[in-house]
Design a protein around this motif. Structure first.
Motif, PDB file in Angstrom:
ATOM      1  N   GLY A  79       0.839  -1.200   0.000  1.00  0.00           N
ATOM      2  CA  GLY A  79       0.000   0.000   0.000  1.00  0.00           C
ATOM      3  C   GLY A  79       0.870   1.244   0.000  1.00  0.00           C
ATOM      4  O   GLY A  79       0.639   2.188  -0.753  1.00  0.00           O
ATOM      5  N   GLY A  80       1.890   1.228   0.853  1.00  0.00           N
ATOM      6  CA  GLY A  80       2.804   2.366   0.969  1.00  0.00           C
ATOM      7  C   GLY A  80       3.484   2.638  -0.367  1.00  0.00           C
ATOM      8  O   GLY A  80       3.535   3.779  -0.823  1.00  0.00           O
ATOM      9  N   SER A  81       3.961   1.564  -1.029  1.00  0.00           N
ATOM     10  CA  SER A  81       4.686   1.757  -2.300  1.00  0.00           C
ATOM     11  C   SER A  81       3.760   2.308  -3.368  1.00  0.00           C
ATOM     12  O   SER A  81       4.137   3.189  -4.136  1.00  0.00           O
ATOM     13  CB  SER A  81       5.252   0.436  -2.821  1.00  0.00           C
ATOM     14  N   ILE A  82       2.532   1.788  -3.419  1.00  0.00           N
ATOM     15  CA  ILE A  82       1.594   2.267  -4.450  1.00  0.00           C
ATOM     16  C   ILE A  82       1.245   3.732  -4.205  1.00  0.00           C
ATOM     17  O   ILE A  82       1.293   4.565  -5.118  1.00  0.00           O
ATOM     18  CB  ILE A  82       0.314   1.402  -4.485  1.00  0.00           C
ATOM     19  N   SER A  83       0.936   4.067  -2.944  1.00  0.00           N
ATOM     20  CA  SER A  83       0.550   5.471  -2.735  1.00  0.00           C
ATOM     21  C   SER A  83       1.743   6.406  -2.922  1.00  0.00           C
ATOM     22  O   SER A  83       1.572   7.539  -3.349  1.00  0.00           O
ATOM     23  CB  SER A  83      -0.156   5.701  -1.392  1.00  0.00           C
ATOM     24  N   ARG A  84       2.954   5.898  -2.636  1.00  0.00           N
ATOM     25  CA  ARG A  84       4.149   6.735  -2.870  1.00  0.00           C
ATOM     26  C   ARG A  84       4.341   6.983  -4.370  1.00  0.00           C
ATOM     27  O   ARG A  84       4.635   8.091  -4.786  1.00  0.00           O
ATOM     28  CB  ARG A  84       5.388   6.058  -2.299  1.00  0.00           C
ATOM     29  N   ALA A  85       4.128   5.918  -5.170  1.00  0.00           N
ATOM     30  CA  ALA A  85       4.294   6.067  -6.619  1.00  0.00           C
ATOM     31  C   ALA A  85       3.302   7.105  -7.134  1.00  0.00           C
ATOM     32  O   ALA A  85       3.645   7.968  -7.949  1.00  0.00           O
ATOM     33  CB  ALA A  85       4.064   4.726  -7.314  1.00  0.00           C
ATOM     34  N   LEU A  86       2.069   7.060  -6.629  1.00  0.00           N
ATOM     35  CA  LEU A  86       1.047   8.017  -7.077  1.00  0.00           C
ATOM     36  C   LEU A  86       1.383   9.427  -6.595  1.00  0.00           C
ATOM     37  O   LEU A  86       1.202  10.404  -7.323  1.00  0.00           O
ATOM     38  CB  LEU A  86      -0.337   7.587  -6.560  1.00  0.00           C
ATOM     39  N   ALA A  87       1.901   9.514  -5.371  1.00  0.00           N
ATOM     40  CA  ALA A  87       2.225  10.837  -4.822  1.00  0.00           C
ATOM     41  C   ALA A  87       3.377  11.461  -5.609  1.00  0.00           C
ATOM     42  O   ALA A  87       3.363  12.653  -5.914  1.00  0.00           O
ATOM     43  CB  ALA A  87       2.598  10.710  -3.353  1.00  0.00           C
ATOM     44  N   ARG A  88       4.386  10.622  -5.964  1.00  0.00           N
ATOM     45  CA  ARG A  88       5.529  11.150  -6.717  1.00  0.00           C
ATOM     46  C   ARG A  88       5.059  11.693  -8.066  1.00  0.00           C
ATOM     47  O   ARG A  88       5.486  12.735  -8.507  1.00  0.00           O
ATOM     48  CB  ARG A  88       6.557  10.045  -6.918  1.00  0.00           C
TER      49      ARG A  88
END
Ligand SMILES: Nc1nc2c(ncn2[C@@H]2O[C@H](COP(=O)(O)OP(=O)(O)OP(=O)(O)O)[C@@H](O)[C@H]2O)c(=O)[nH]1
Length: 493
Positions: A7-16
């Motif tokens: 979850g963290g990696s996916i939301s980080r990718a979207l945030a970036r």
């Protein structure tokens, strides 16, 4: 839980991606690659990841989007939709109906958690008003009947099995007959679990299914098996008409990707997940909130339901009323700690808050906090009723502290630490002025939010993502009743 890291990696990718000045094809490709890597690390099959990437690319046509469209939102929605599609086979599982003799058969490999899950499933339905019963058709493992008997007795669920009979089909049919006569409306059949290579397991399973004609066959899968999930699930699907999946051990190191594979292989939905060895550690699985959590959107309805199941509605208002009186006693602190422990892992709670991730909870801190809470509770167990109900902090004199330390087998410093924590919390609650903060409808005003922020320890606010994240969170709660939130989430230990 590794799933939270996904979850963290996916939301980080979207945030970036959203921090890029222009969202073009390159930025989209970069973002999708990052999501693909995260999914593969979580043990999702390569083919499924490629399909997901291709489908998103197909559905998001950046050039055709009107100027001013929020591209990040469009991409995020497409990612969410595809993840939901992967988890939703499009047809719901059979749902037992009260008053009819529903028959549910459990299948799975040895050690997947099948027997434990049968009892959890029975207990869940018992609480919903069903009259469940358990049949042990596992004649392969010597201790299987004893285990089922023990679990069923603890949960007060009728059971049937035999130490002598070696034919699982015979036991299953006898059990079915017995419980049909006893008007059980949910007859659960536990079958043997063995290794996947054993053809005998699949043949036996097929025969039991043929003789009992279950309304639903549930495939139980250990959430931590990773890439092997697809083949395992497919092998079961080929021998029995699996209609639903339950993933167990999601509390441990489960990567979660196996859940996606099991759905794809069986074309059946995940209906529950097991989150611990205890009978209550069993959650209904819903696709959208699950994906919402992966995308950092949180699951507020789920969080509020969880809180409500821990602090019943009548106790919530009682608790808030006591706080409104300004009576924050040690007993109240102890009740809050109990609630916190019952809520389960804090990391999991964080992932249910929009915009938060369980990664916010530093590794190791969870365990430390829990140990501290348990230590404080042992200390409070050695206090008298008068001490627990007192509103006078001066009551705890040196001699009382010494007595409590001796009684609880702890150091004097532990007792004074606990009392310091109590004073800190009591001060926070008195500053909050609960009666004004939470109006009868439970909605908080902007002014009240600011007040709450001021009273909260800065490190807690920081841990929750800072001041603006906290404000946004309370606003997102919208019409939700904040008193529920308070009843469950006090302390901050
Ligand atoms: N942590 C955790 N442990 C679980 C969960 N579900 C089951 N277990 C544990 O997993 C172990 C195996 O569970 P069983 O229910 O005996 O497995 P089984 O599939 O019936 O095993 P066989 O009868 O040999 O096929 C036990 O120690 C359970 O307590 C879960 O959701 N979380």
């Amino acid at each position: 839980m590794v799933l939270a890291e996904l979850g963290g990696s996916i939301s980080r990718a979207l945030a970036r991606m959203s921090s890029a000045t222009v969202v073009d094809e390159n930025v989209l490709r970069e973002c999708l690659n990052e999501i693909a890597r995260a999914l593969m690390q979580a043990d999702v099959r390569f083919k499924m990841v490629c399909d997901l990437q291709a489908n998103i690319k197909k559905s998001v046509n950046l050039e055709a989007l009107a100027a001013g469209t929020n591209k990040r939102r469009v991409i995020e929605t497409a990612v969410g939709k595809e993840l939901c599609k992967m988890l939703d086979p499009g047809k719901p599982a059979f749902v037992p109906k009260k008053g009819k003799p529903n028959v549910v058969m459990f299948v799975g490999l040895q050690g997947s958690g099948k027997t434990t899950t049968c009892t959890k499933y029975a207990h869940y339905h018992q609480r919903k008003g069903f009259k469940p019963s358990l049949v042990c058709a596992d004649t392969f493992r010597a201790g299987a009947f004893d285990q089922l008997k023990q679990n069923a007795t603890k949960a007060k669920i009728p059971f049937y099995g035999s130490y002598m009979e070696s034919d699982p089909v015979k036991i299953a049919v006898e059990g079915l007959e017995k419980f049909r006569q006893e008007k059980s409306d949910l007859i659960i059949i536990d079958t043997s679990g063995r290794h996947m290579q054993e053809a005998a397991l699949f043949e036996e399973m097929r025969q039991v299914a043929e003789a009992t004609k279950p309304d639903l066959v549930i495939f139980v899968m250990d959430g931590s098996i990773g890439q092997a999930a697809f083949d395992q699930a497919q092998a079961f699907k080929q021998s029995a008409s699996v209609g639903a999946v339950i993933i167990t051990k999601m509390d441990g190191h489960a990567k979660g990707g196996g859940a996606l594979s099991a759905v794809a292989a069986t074309k059946s939905p995940v209906i529950f997940i097991g989150t611990g060895e205890h009978i209550d550690e069993f959650d209904v699985f819903n696709v959208e909130p699950f994906v919402g959590r992966l995308l950092g959107r949180g699951d507020l309805p789920g969080l509020l339901d969880k809180m409500e199941s821990i602090v019943p509605a009548d106790q919530q208002s009682e608790l808030v009323a006591k706080l409104a009186e300004g009576a924050f006693t040690l007993r109240l602190m102890s009740e809050q700690f109990q609630n916190l422990l019952k809520m389960g892992p804090m990391g999991q709670i964080f992932s249910m808050l929009p915009g938060f991730s369980s990664e916010l909870m530093p590794k190791g801190q969870e365990k430390q906090s829990k140990e501290k809470i348990k230590r404080y509770m042992t200390i409070m167990d050695s206090m008298t009723a008068a001490e627990l109900d007192s509103k006078n902090p001066k009551l705890m004199t040196e001699s009382r502290i010494l007595r409590v330390a001796r009684g609880s087998g702890r150091q004097v410093k532990d007792v004074t630490d606990m009392l310091e924590e109590y004073k800190r919390l009591a001060k926070m609650w008195s500053k909050l002025n609960v009666s004004k903060l939470i109006p009868p409808n439970g909605k908080m005003s902007d002014q009240a939010i600011q007040k709450m922020l001021k009273a909260m320890p800065p490190q807690v606010v920081q841990q929750m993502g800072g001041k603006s994240a906290f404000e946004a969170l309370v606003k997102q709660m919208g019409g939700k009743d904040m008193s529920k939130m308070l009843a469950g989430m006090k302390g901050g230990a």
